[in-house]
Design a protein around this motif. Structure first.
Motif, PDB file in Angstrom:
ATOM      1  N   THR A  36      21.916 -16.613  32.970  1.00  0.00           N
ATOM      2  CA  THR A  36      22.287 -15.611  33.966  1.00  0.00           C
ATOM      3  C   THR A  36      21.297 -14.458  33.972  1.00  0.00           C
ATOM      4  O   THR A  36      21.262 -13.687  34.929  1.00  0.00           O
ATOM      5  CB  THR A  36      23.710 -15.050  33.719  1.00  0.00           C
ATOM      6  N   ARG A  37      20.490 -14.344  32.917  1.00  0.00           N
ATOM      7  CA  ARG A  37      19.502 -13.269  32.805  1.00  0.00           C
ATOM      8  C   ARG A  37      18.058 -13.763  32.808  1.00  0.00           C
ATOM      9  O   ARG A  37      17.165 -13.057  33.232  1.00  0.00           O
ATOM     10  CB  ARG A  37      19.730 -12.460  31.531  1.00  0.00           C
ATOM     11  N   PHE A  38      17.847 -14.954  32.274  1.00  0.00           N
ATOM     12  CA  PHE A  38      16.485 -15.477  32.115  1.00  0.00           C
ATOM     13  C   PHE A  38      16.426 -16.887  32.696  1.00  0.00           C
ATOM     14  O   PHE A  38      17.248 -17.726  32.349  1.00  0.00           O
ATOM     15  CB  PHE A  38      16.088 -15.521  30.637  1.00  0.00           C
ATOM     16  N   SER A  39      15.446 -17.127  33.543  1.00  0.00           N
ATOM     17  CA  SER A  39      15.309 -18.467  34.114  1.00  0.00           C
ATOM     18  C   SER A  39      14.782 -19.430  33.049  1.00  0.00           C
ATOM     19  O   SER A  39      14.187 -19.006  32.045  1.00  0.00           O
ATOM     20  CB  SER A  39      14.333 -18.438  35.296  1.00  0.00           C
ATOM     21  N   LYS A  40      14.990 -20.718  33.274  1.00  0.00           N
ATOM     22  CA  LYS A  40      14.431 -21.719  32.348  1.00  0.00           C
ATOM     23  C   LYS A  40      12.922 -21.556  32.253  1.00  0.00           C
ATOM     24  O   LYS A  40      12.338 -21.693  31.175  1.00  0.00           O
ATOM     25  CB  LYS A  40      14.780 -23.134  32.814  1.00  0.00           C
ATOM     26  N   ASP A  41      12.281 -21.263  33.374  1.00  0.00           N
ATOM     27  CA  ASP A  41      10.836 -21.070  33.387  1.00  0.00           C
ATOM     28  C   ASP A  41      10.434 -19.895  32.490  1.00  0.00           C
ATOM     29  O   ASP A  41       9.481 -19.992  31.715  1.00  0.00           O
ATOM     30  CB  ASP A  41      10.361 -20.840  34.824  1.00  0.00           C
ATOM     31  N   ASP A  42      11.161 -18.784  32.582  1.00  0.00           N
ATOM     32  CA  ASP A  42      10.871 -17.625  31.731  1.00  0.00           C
ATOM     33  C   ASP A  42      11.101 -17.946  30.259  1.00  0.00           C
ATOM     34  O   ASP A  42      10.305 -17.556  29.394  1.00  0.00           O
ATOM     35  CB  ASP A  42      11.736 -16.428  32.127  1.00  0.00           C
ATOM     36  N   LEU A  43      12.194 -18.632  29.962  1.00  0.00           N
ATOM     37  CA  LEU A  43      12.480 -19.008  28.579  1.00  0.00           C
ATOM     38  C   LEU A  43      11.383 -19.920  28.021  1.00  0.00           C
ATOM     39  O   LEU A  43      10.879 -19.701  26.910  1.00  0.00           O
ATOM     40  CB  LEU A  43      13.843 -19.700  28.476  1.00  0.00           C
ATOM     41  N   LEU A  44      11.008 -20.924  28.795  1.00  0.00           N
ATOM     42  CA  LEU A  44       9.966 -21.856  28.333  1.00  0.00           C
ATOM     43  C   LEU A  44       8.612 -21.167  28.186  1.00  0.00           C
ATOM     44  O   LEU A  44       7.866 -21.443  27.233  1.00  0.00           O
ATOM     45  CB  LEU A  44       9.854 -23.050  29.278  1.00  0.00           C
ATOM     46  N   THR A  45       8.291 -20.262  29.094  1.00  0.00           N
ATOM     47  CA  THR A  45       7.034 -19.525  28.990  1.00  0.00           C
ATOM     48  C   THR A  45       7.010 -18.702  27.710  1.00  0.00           C
ATOM     49  O   THR A  45       6.014 -18.710  26.964  1.00  0.00           O
ATOM     50  CB  THR A  45       6.827 -18.613  30.219  1.00  0.00           C
ATOM     51  N   GLY A  72      20.460  -5.122  28.188  1.00  0.00           N
ATOM     52  CA  GLY A  72      20.549  -5.237  26.740  1.00  0.00           C
ATOM     53  C   GLY A  72      19.203  -4.965  26.097  1.00  0.00           C
ATOM     54  O   GLY A  72      18.401  -4.187  26.605  1.00  0.00           O
ATOM     55  N   HIS A  73      18.931  -5.635  25.001  1.00  0.00           N
ATOM     56  CA  HIS A  73      17.731  -5.403  24.198  1.00  0.00           C
ATOM     57  C   HIS A  73      16.444  -5.652  24.981  1.00  0.00           C
ATOM     58  O   HIS A  73      15.429  -5.022  24.713  1.00  0.00           O
ATOM     59  CB  HIS A  73      17.782  -6.303  22.955  1.00  0.00           C
ATOM     60  N   PHE A  74      16.479  -6.536  25.923  1.00  0.00           N
ATOM     61  CA  PHE A  74      15.290  -6.867  26.717  1.00  0.00           C
ATOM     62  C   PHE A  74      15.363  -6.130  28.057  1.00  0.00           C
ATOM     63  O   PHE A  74      15.187  -6.708  29.123  1.00  0.00           O
ATOM     64  CB  PHE A  74      15.201  -8.386  26.918  1.00  0.00           C
ATOM     65  N   GLY A  75      15.620  -4.842  27.997  1.00  0.00           N
ATOM     66  CA  GLY A  75      15.892  -4.030  29.170  1.00  0.00           C
ATOM     67  C   GLY A  75      14.868  -4.121  30.280  1.00  0.00           C
ATOM     68  O   GLY A  75      15.229  -4.236  31.450  1.00  0.00           O
ATOM     69  N   ALA A  76      13.597  -4.069  29.947  1.00  0.00           N
ATOM     70  CA  ALA A  76      12.564  -4.123  30.985  1.00  0.00           C
ATOM     71  C   ALA A  76      12.555  -5.473  31.683  1.00  0.00           C
ATOM     72  O   ALA A  76      12.152  -5.578  32.845  1.00  0.00           O
ATOM     73  CB  ALA A  76      11.198  -3.834  30.376  1.00  0.00           C
ATOM     74  N   TRP A  77      12.997  -6.488  31.006  1.00  0.00           N
ATOM     75  CA  TRP A  77      13.074  -7.838  31.575  1.00  0.00           C
ATOM     76  C   TRP A  77      14.381  -8.017  32.354  1.00  0.00           C
ATOM     77  O   TRP A  77      14.416  -8.626  33.410  1.00  0.00           O
ATOM     78  CB  TRP A  77      12.985  -8.843  30.446  1.00  0.00           C
ATOM     79  N   GLU A  78      15.456  -7.464  31.816  1.00  0.00           N
ATOM     80  CA  GLU A  78      16.776  -7.629  32.432  1.00  0.00           C
ATOM     81  C   GLU A  78      16.999  -6.694  33.616  1.00  0.00           C
ATOM     82  O   GLU A  78      17.630  -7.072  34.597  1.00  0.00           O
ATOM     83  CB  GLU A  78      17.871  -7.374  31.393  1.00  0.00           C
ATOM     84  N   GLU A  79      16.542  -5.467  33.492  1.00  0.00           N
ATOM     85  CA  GLU A  79      16.765  -4.436  34.511  1.00  0.00           C
ATOM     86  C   GLU A  79      15.448  -3.739  34.850  1.00  0.00           C
ATOM     87  O   GLU A  79      15.288  -2.531  34.643  1.00  0.00           O
ATOM     88  CB  GLU A  79      17.787  -3.405  34.003  1.00  0.00           C
ATOM     89  N   PRO A  80      14.469  -4.493  35.367  1.00  0.00           N
ATOM     90  CA  PRO A  80      13.137  -3.909  35.568  1.00  0.00           C
ATOM     91  C   PRO A  80      13.111  -2.709  36.514  1.00  0.00           C
ATOM     92  O   PRO A  80      12.384  -1.744  36.264  1.00  0.00           O
ATOM     93  CB  PRO A  80      12.310  -5.071  36.122  1.00  0.00           C
ATOM     94  N   GLN A  81      13.907  -2.733  37.564  1.00  0.00           N
ATOM     95  CA  GLN A  81      13.893  -1.614  38.513  1.00  0.00           C
ATOM     96  C   GLN A  81      14.440  -0.351  37.864  1.00  0.00           C
ATOM     97  O   GLN A  81      13.887   0.742  38.034  1.00  0.00           O
ATOM     98  CB  GLN A  81      14.682  -1.955  39.782  1.00  0.00           C
TER      99      GLN A  81
END
Length: 129
Positions: free
Chosen positions: A24-33, A106-115
């Motif tokens: 719900t927060r990270f795409s499979k592509d982002d996770l794999l990258t 959460g902890h990955f704020g810039a990734w989760e809520e970039p705006q």
């Protein structure tokens, strides 16, 4: 190297605002990258070392001035961050110029809520003028 993918996905699941469903927060592509970057560069150990060192050898200031961190500081408070300081403590420790609470992230704020994080950074630096 099997531990790397499991460790990364587990941290992204448990340290983010995903309520147990990492996709719900990270795409499979982002996770794999992300997994591939750690795996190919063999940098898993260096990333985990920071947490080990912080737990076993906490940073201590070389002075006794208050605030400890004298440079202007802005803090974005995200509800699912693994550790957060109350405003009163942050004001004593930091030269706190801006502290904003957000509805999600959460902890990955810039990734989760970039705006939201981008807005906080821009507003913080504009306020220094």
């Amino acid at each position: 190297m099997k531990v790397v993918p499991q460790w990364i996905v587990e941290k992204q699941r448990s340290w983010s605002d995903c309520h147990g469903d990492v996709e719900t927060r990270f795409s499979k592509d982002d996770l794999l990258t992300t997994i591939m970057i750690y795996w190919v560069t063999q940098s898993y150990g260096t990333s985990a070392r920071y947490y080990y060192e912080a737990a076993h050898h906490p940073w201590t200031p070389v002075h006794n001035r208050i605030p400890v961190v004298e440079a202007p500081v802005g803090i974005s408070v995200l509800p699912e961050e693994i550790c957060s300081s109350p405003r009163r403590w942050a004001q004593r420790y930091y030269n706190l110029m801006q502290m904003r609470h957000h509805a999600s992230g959460g902890h990955f704020g810039a990734w989760e809520e970039p705006q939201a994080i981008t807005t906080d950074i821009r507003d913080f630096f504009r306020s220094l003028n």
